[in-house]
Design an enzyme around this catalytic site. Structure first.
Site, PDB file in Angstrom:
ATOM      1  N   ASP A  44     -29.548 -23.643 -34.454  1.00  0.00           N
ATOM      2  CA  ASP A  44     -29.183 -23.391 -35.864  1.00  0.00           C
ATOM      3  C   ASP A  44     -30.389 -23.693 -36.748  1.00  0.00           C
ATOM      4  O   ASP A  44     -31.385 -24.218 -36.270  1.00  0.00           O
ATOM      5  CB  ASP A  44     -28.028 -24.330 -36.251  1.00  0.00           C
ATOM      6  CG  ASP A  44     -28.427 -25.794 -36.056  1.00  0.00           C
ATOM      7  OD1 ASP A  44     -28.995 -26.379 -36.961  1.00  0.00           O
ATOM      8  OD2 ASP A  44     -28.201 -26.342 -34.951  1.00  0.00           O
ATOM      9  N   ASP A  90     -30.279 -25.814 -39.339  1.00  0.00           N
ATOM     10  CA  ASP A  90     -29.944 -27.051 -40.042  1.00  0.00           C
ATOM     11  C   ASP A  90     -29.405 -26.730 -41.439  1.00  0.00           C
ATOM     12  O   ASP A  90     -28.517 -25.874 -41.550  1.00  0.00           O
ATOM     13  CB  ASP A  90     -31.162 -27.997 -40.059  1.00  0.00           C
ATOM     14  CG  ASP A  90     -30.737 -29.432 -40.303  1.00  0.00           C
ATOM     15  OD1 ASP A  90     -29.710 -29.850 -39.756  1.00  0.00           O
ATOM     16  OD2 ASP A  90     -31.413 -30.140 -41.072  1.00  0.00           O
TER      17      ASP A  90
HETATM   18  N1  LIG Z   1     -29.028 -29.313 -37.144  1.00  0.00           N
HETATM   19  C1  LIG Z   1     -28.970 -30.268 -36.236  1.00  0.00           C
HETATM   20  N2  LIG Z   1     -29.185 -31.568 -36.584  1.00  0.00           N
HETATM   21  C2  LIG Z   1     -29.148 -32.543 -35.644  1.00  0.00           C
HETATM   22  N3  LIG Z   1     -28.876 -32.336 -34.340  1.00  0.00           N
HETATM   23  C3  LIG Z   1     -28.644 -31.060 -33.967  1.00  0.00           C
HETATM   24  N4  LIG Z   1     -28.360 -30.533 -32.774  1.00  0.00           N
HETATM   25  C4  LIG Z   1     -28.220 -29.202 -32.926  1.00  0.00           C
HETATM   26  N5  LIG Z   1     -28.403 -28.843 -34.222  1.00  0.00           N
HETATM   27  C5  LIG Z   1     -28.687 -29.990 -34.874  1.00  0.00           C
END
Ligand SMILES: Nc1ncnc2[nH]cnc12
Ligand SMILES: CSC[C@H]1O[C@H](OP(=O)(O)O)[C@H](O)[C@@H]1O
Length: 333
Positions: A250, A252
Site C-alpha cells: 500500500d 500508507d
Molecule cells: N502502511 C503500513 N504501515 C505499517 N506497516 C505496514 N505493513 C503494511 N503496510 C503498512
C-alpha cells in the site's frame, strides 16, 4: 519403558502440530527464514521435521519451526522457517516474542536469517507488489519491546548497528530479481535494491497519520512496517547476517487524494506477494544448497564481534546469565 514414553510424547506433540513429521531435528540448519503477514508457511520446500514452539531462555517462539531439506548440492541444505505473528496471526507487532524467535534460530546454528515483511510504500516509484531490500532503518518503536539480550543489570553489551542489514546477502537476493511476477497486471514487479533504501519501523498496531507518513518521507524513508525492530537488532546481537525482504502492499497515508491504508488494501496484494516470496525463497535456497555463499561461510564479518562488545566481566555475571548466553554462544563463556 523409557522409549515408549518418548514415543508417546512424540506422538502427542505431532498431534499438536497436526503432522506425522518428527518433532525433533539433530542436524545443522543453514538458513533461518521468518515469514510475516500473509506468509505463514513456505510451500516450495520439502519438510522433514516440525519442532513445536521452541522453548528458549527468553520464552517460546511465536510458531512451531518447520525444518526443510533442500538437495542438489554436495551436502543437504536445511532451512528453518517460523511465522513471526504465529500460525494464526495471534501476536500483534508489539508482542511478537522476537528474542525467542531469533534465539531459537541461533541455537539451531543458522548461518543467516532471511526475513519477509509486508510494508507500506512511502515513495511513488515503489508500487504495491514491488519488493524492496532495505539497507537502513529508522526506529520509531516506543520502547515497549524487549529489544536486546544484553540489557540486563550484570550483562551489558553494545553491538555495532551502523549497517543493520547484510549487504552481501541483499546482493545475493537481488541476483534473483527476475523471478518476481505480476500475472494479472501489465506492470512488472520490481525488486528495489540500493544502499540508501530505508525502512521506518513504527510501533502500531494502528497505522500512521497522514502527518506522520509525510514526516517519514521528509526524513528520506522509503517503506514502513512494524517489525524490523527489534528483529534486526537481535540478529546482530547473535552475529547472524540478516536481510529483510520488504513486500509492498500500500501507499500508507501520505497520498493527498487517496484513502489512507487499511487492512483490506494490504490484503488485496498478499496473495501475489506470497507467491513471489515463495519463488524468491525457493530460488535463493536452491542456489545456496548448490554452493554456500561466501558471507554464510565466513559469517559476513560478524563472527566474534559479540564477545568483544560485552562490557561486563564474566566474573560479574550471574550463573543464570551465563547459562542464558550459552544458549546463543555455547563456545564463548
Ligand atoms: N502502511 C503500513 N504501515 C505499517 N506497516 C505496514 N505493513 C503494511 N503496510 C503498512
Ligand atoms: C496487516 S498490515 C501491518 C502488519 O504487516 C506487517 O507485518 P510483517 O512485518 O510481519 O509482515 C507490519 O509490520 C505490521 O505488523
Amino acid at each position: 519403558m523409557r522409549n515408549s514414553c518418548i514415543r508417546l510424547r512424540q506422538l502427542l506433540r505431532s498431534k499438536m502440530t497436526n503432522s506425522t513429521l518428527p518433532t525433533h531435528f539433530d542436524g545443522e540448519i543453514d538458513l533461518g527464514i521468518i515469514g510475516g503477514t500473509g506468509l505463514y508457511k513456505l510451500d516450495c520446500l520439502e519438510q522433514v521435521a516440525i519442532l513445536p514452539e521452541v522453548q528458549t531462555p527468553w520464552g517460546k517462539t511465536s510458531s512451531p519451526i518447520t525444518i526443510s531439506k533442500v538437495t542438489g548440492g554436495r551436502n543437504p541444505f536445511h532451512v528453518a522457517f517460523l511465522a513471526r505473528h504465529g500460525l494464526h496471526h495471534q501476536y500483534p507487532p508489539s508482542k511478537v516474542p522476537f528474542r525467542a524467535n531469533i534465539a531459537a534460530l541461533k541455537h539451531l546454528r543458522c548461518k543467516a536469517v532471511l526475513s519477509f515483511s509486508a510494508v507500506g510504500s512511502l515513495q511513488s516509484y515503489i508500487k504495491p507488489r514491488d519488493f524492496v531490500l532495505p539497507q537502513q532503518i529508522i526506529d520509531r518503536t516506543k520502547g515497549l519491546r524487549d529489544h536486546s539480550y544484553f540489557n540486563d543489570e550484570g550483562l551489558v553489551g553494545h553491538v555495532m548497528f551502523g549497517d543493520p542489514f547484510s549487504r552481501s546477502f541483499a546482493d545475493y537476493i537481488h541476483g534473483f530479481h527476475h523471478v518476481l511476477e505480476n500475472p494479472d497486471s501489465p506492470l512488472p514487479c520490481l525488486l528495489h535494491h540500493d544502499r540508501e533504501l530505508t525502512v521506518v519501523c513504527m510501533e502500531g498496531p494502528q497505522f500512521s497519520t497522514r502527518a506522520e507518513s509525510r514526516m517519514y518521507r521528509n526524513l528520506g524513508a522509503h517503506v514502513i512496517n512494524m517489525s524490523v525492530i527489534p528483529e534486526a537488532k537481535l540478529a546482530r546481537e547473535c552475529e547472524l547476517p540478516y536481510q529483510m525482504v520488504c513486500m509492498s502492499t500500500d501507499y500508507d497515508a501520505w497520498k493527498e487524494h487517496e484513502e489512507p491504508v487499511t487492512v483490506e488494501s494490504v490484503m488485496s496484494h498478499l496473495a501475489n506477494n506470497g507467491r513471489n516470496a515463495n519463488s524468491l525463497a525457493s530460488n535463493v535456497v536452491q542456489s545456496m544448497a548448490r554452493e554456500l555463499p561466501e558471507f554464510m561461510k565466513s559469517g559476513d564479518g560478524l563472527k566474534g564481534s559479540v564477545k568483544f562488545s560485552i562490557s561486563t566481566k564474566p566474573e560479574a555475571m550471574s550463573k543464570e546469565t551465563l547459562q542464558k548466553l550459552r544458549f546463543l554462544f555455547p563456545d564463548y563463556w
